[in-house]
Design a protein around this motif. Structure first.
Motif, short mmCIF file in Angstrom:
data_model
loop_
_atom_site.label_atom_id
_atom_site.label_comp_id
_atom_site.label_asym_id
_atom_site.label_seq_id
_atom_site.Cartn_x
_atom_site.Cartn_y
_atom_site.Cartn_z
N SER A 176 13.68 -19.85 -12.05
CA SER A 176 15.07 -20.20 -11.77
C SER A 176 15.97 -19.26 -12.54
CB SER A 176 15.35 -21.65 -12.15
OG SER A 176 15.13 -21.84 -13.51
N SER A 177 17.10 -18.94 -11.95
CA SER A 177 18.01 -17.99 -12.60
C SER A 177 18.83 -18.70 -13.67
CB SER A 177 18.92 -17.35 -11.56
OG SER A 177 19.88 -18.27 -11.10
N GLU A 178 19.28 -17.92 -14.63
CA GLU A 178 20.10 -18.47 -15.71
C GLU A 178 21.44 -18.94 -15.19
OE1 GLU A 178 20.38 -16.35 -19.36
OE2 GLU A 178 18.32 -15.62 -19.20
N ALA A 179 21.99 -18.24 -14.20
CA ALA A 179 23.29 -18.64 -13.63
C ALA A 179 23.18 -20.02 -12.97
CB ALA A 179 23.77 -17.60 -12.63
N GLU A 180 22.12 -20.22 -12.20
CA GLU A 180 21.92 -21.53 -11.56
C GLU A 180 21.69 -22.61 -12.60
OE1 GLU A 180 18.72 -21.00 -8.83
OE2 GLU A 180 20.09 -20.68 -7.16
N SER A 181 20.95 -22.30 -13.63
CA SER A 181 20.69 -23.27 -14.69
C SER A 181 21.98 -23.68 -15.38
CB SER A 181 19.70 -22.69 -15.69
OG SER A 181 19.42 -23.61 -16.70
N ARG A 182 22.84 -22.70 -15.66
CA ARG A 182 24.13 -23.02 -16.29
C ARG A 182 25.00 -23.88 -15.38
NH1 ARG A 182 24.86 -17.27 -17.76
NH2 ARG A 182 23.64 -17.02 -19.64
N ILE A 183 25.06 -23.52 -14.11
CA ILE A 183 25.84 -24.31 -13.14
C ILE A 183 25.32 -25.73 -13.09
CG2 ILE A 183 26.33 -24.61 -10.68
CD1 ILE A 183 26.40 -21.53 -10.48
N PHE A 184 23.99 -25.88 -13.02
CA PHE A 184 23.39 -27.19 -12.91
C PHE A 184 23.72 -28.06 -14.12
CE2 PHE A 184 19.95 -30.20 -13.64
CZ PHE A 184 19.89 -30.83 -12.41
N TRP A 185 23.46 -27.54 -15.32
CA TRP A 185 23.65 -28.35 -16.53
C TRP A 185 25.13 -28.56 -16.82
CZ3 TRP A 185 20.00 -31.36 -17.98
CH2 TRP A 185 18.68 -31.01 -17.74
N LEU A 186 25.98 -27.59 -16.54
CA LEU A 186 27.41 -27.77 -16.75
C LEU A 186 27.95 -28.89 -15.86
CD1 LEU A 186 29.91 -26.64 -18.26
CD2 LEU A 186 30.31 -25.23 -16.24
N LYS B 97 14.89 -10.02 -7.23
CA LYS B 97 15.47 -10.43 -8.51
C LYS B 97 16.93 -10.02 -8.62
CE LYS B 97 11.83 -10.93 -11.71
NZ LYS B 97 11.38 -10.58 -13.03
N LYS B 98 17.46 -9.28 -7.62
CA LYS B 98 18.84 -8.82 -7.69
C LYS B 98 19.83 -9.97 -7.62
CE LYS B 98 17.83 -4.34 -5.67
NZ LYS B 98 18.05 -3.45 -4.56
N SER B 99 19.49 -11.01 -6.88
CA SER B 99 20.40 -12.13 -6.69
C SER B 99 20.41 -13.01 -7.93
CB SER B 99 19.95 -12.95 -5.48
OG SER B 99 20.71 -14.12 -5.39
N LYS B 100 21.60 -13.20 -8.51
CA LYS B 100 21.69 -14.06 -9.68
C LYS B 100 21.60 -15.53 -9.28
CE LYS B 100 24.07 -11.11 -12.86
NZ LYS B 100 25.07 -11.05 -13.90
N ILE B 101 22.18 -15.87 -8.15
CA ILE B 101 22.10 -17.23 -7.66
C ILE B 101 21.19 -17.22 -6.44
CG2 ILE B 101 23.39 -19.15 -6.66
CD1 ILE B 101 25.74 -18.35 -8.38
N ARG B 102 20.01 -17.77 -6.62
CA ARG B 102 19.00 -17.75 -5.57
C ARG B 102 19.23 -18.80 -4.50
NH1 ARG B 102 14.24 -17.28 -9.91
NH2 ARG B 102 14.53 -15.10 -10.43
N HIS B 103 19.91 -19.87 -4.85
CA HIS B 103 20.16 -20.97 -3.92
C HIS B 103 21.66 -21.26 -3.87
CE1 HIS B 103 16.08 -21.56 -5.61
NE2 HIS B 103 15.78 -21.68 -4.33
N PRO B 104 22.43 -20.41 -3.17
CA PRO B 104 23.89 -20.59 -3.18
C PRO B 104 24.35 -21.89 -2.51
CG PRO B 104 23.27 -18.85 -1.66
CD PRO B 104 22.03 -19.23 -2.41
N VAL B 105 23.67 -22.32 -1.47
CA VAL B 105 24.06 -23.56 -0.80
C VAL B 105 23.81 -24.76 -1.71
CG1 VAL B 105 23.63 -25.05 1.20
CG2 VAL B 105 23.66 -22.57 1.49
N ALA B 106 22.68 -24.78 -2.37
CA ALA B 106 22.38 -25.87 -3.31
C ALA B 106 23.37 -25.86 -4.47
CB ALA B 106 20.95 -25.75 -3.83
N SER B 107 23.71 -24.67 -4.97
CA SER B 107 24.67 -24.57 -6.07
C SER B 107 26.04 -25.08 -5.63
CB SER B 107 24.79 -23.12 -6.54
OG SER B 107 23.56 -22.66 -7.02
N PHE B 108 26.42 -24.75 -4.40
CA PHE B 108 27.71 -25.20 -3.88
C PHE B 108 27.75 -26.73 -3.79
CE2 PHE B 108 30.12 -26.64 -0.15
CZ PHE B 108 31.39 -26.26 -0.53
#
Length: 193
Positions: free
Chosen positions: A115-125, A23-34
């Motif tokens: 899913s992490s909140e950071a990834e969710s924000r990136i996705f919806w933004l 749970k330490k990682s805020k972004i669990r899927h950095p490649v997908a987020s990129f």
């Protein structure tokens, strides 16, 4: 006449993989987020800088449409599933009728978020901001009489707007649910006043 289905199912057994990760990682899927942002932003940057870099409209148009197509595929098939646990597609049954299917990841038995909140924000933004930018480009091309660029901009609006619409339907539910939510919200606001 199409029927809408909303299912609450596990997406490719993603729940098992997510629960094992720390749970330490805020972004669990950095490649997908990129890549969720890369293709979207790249298409916008190429559109803005295209006339400065080259005089070939065809090369610019093909590059932008390829970036938009890669974005559409990546968001629809990969990043939506990994980053927010949502997926949508069209299915044609044996009778030839089209059914839109909207899926959401099941809540884990322990009640943990998958899913992490950071990834969710990136996705919806990214999902909301970029189609708005393409709509602005559409009005700009229309009012500046750049008709040749209007076709490219319309492709941007259509491809990114389709993903936005699909994921909003996944998140909110069917059209009936959306209408009833809006009605109940307005009713509560009216009663408060």
């Amino acid at each position: 006449d199409s029927n809408d289905d909303i299912e609450d199912v596990s997406l490719f057994d993603a729940d098992d993989d997510v629960s094992r990760r720390s749970k330490k990682s805020k972004i669990r899927h950095p490649v997908a987020s990129f890549f969720h942002l890369f293709f979207r932003v790249s298409a916008i940057v190429v559109y803005l800088l295209c006339e400065l870099l080259t005089s070939s409209f065809i090369a610019c148009m093909v590059t932008i449409i390829l970036l938009l197509s890669c974005d559409f595929w990546a968001v629809k098939n990969v990043t939506g599933r990994l980053m927010v646990g949502l997926r949508w597609w069209n299915q044609v049954d044996d009778d030839g009728r089209s059914h839109w299917v909207f899926e959401a990841r099941k809540v884990s038995p322990q009640g943990r978020k998958t899913s992490s909140e950071a990834e969710s924000r990136i996705f919806w933004l990214g999902l909301i901001t970029c189609p708005v930018i393409w709509v602005i480009f559409a009005f700009s091309a229309l009012f500046s009489f750049k008709v040749k660029w209007l076709a490219v901009v319309v492709m941007g609006v259509v491809l990114q707007g389709a993903n936005l619409y699909g994921y909003i339907r996944c998140k909110v539910g069917s059209r009936k649910n959306l209408t009833s939510m809006a009605t109940s919200y307005l009713g509560r606001q009216f009663l408060r006043q």
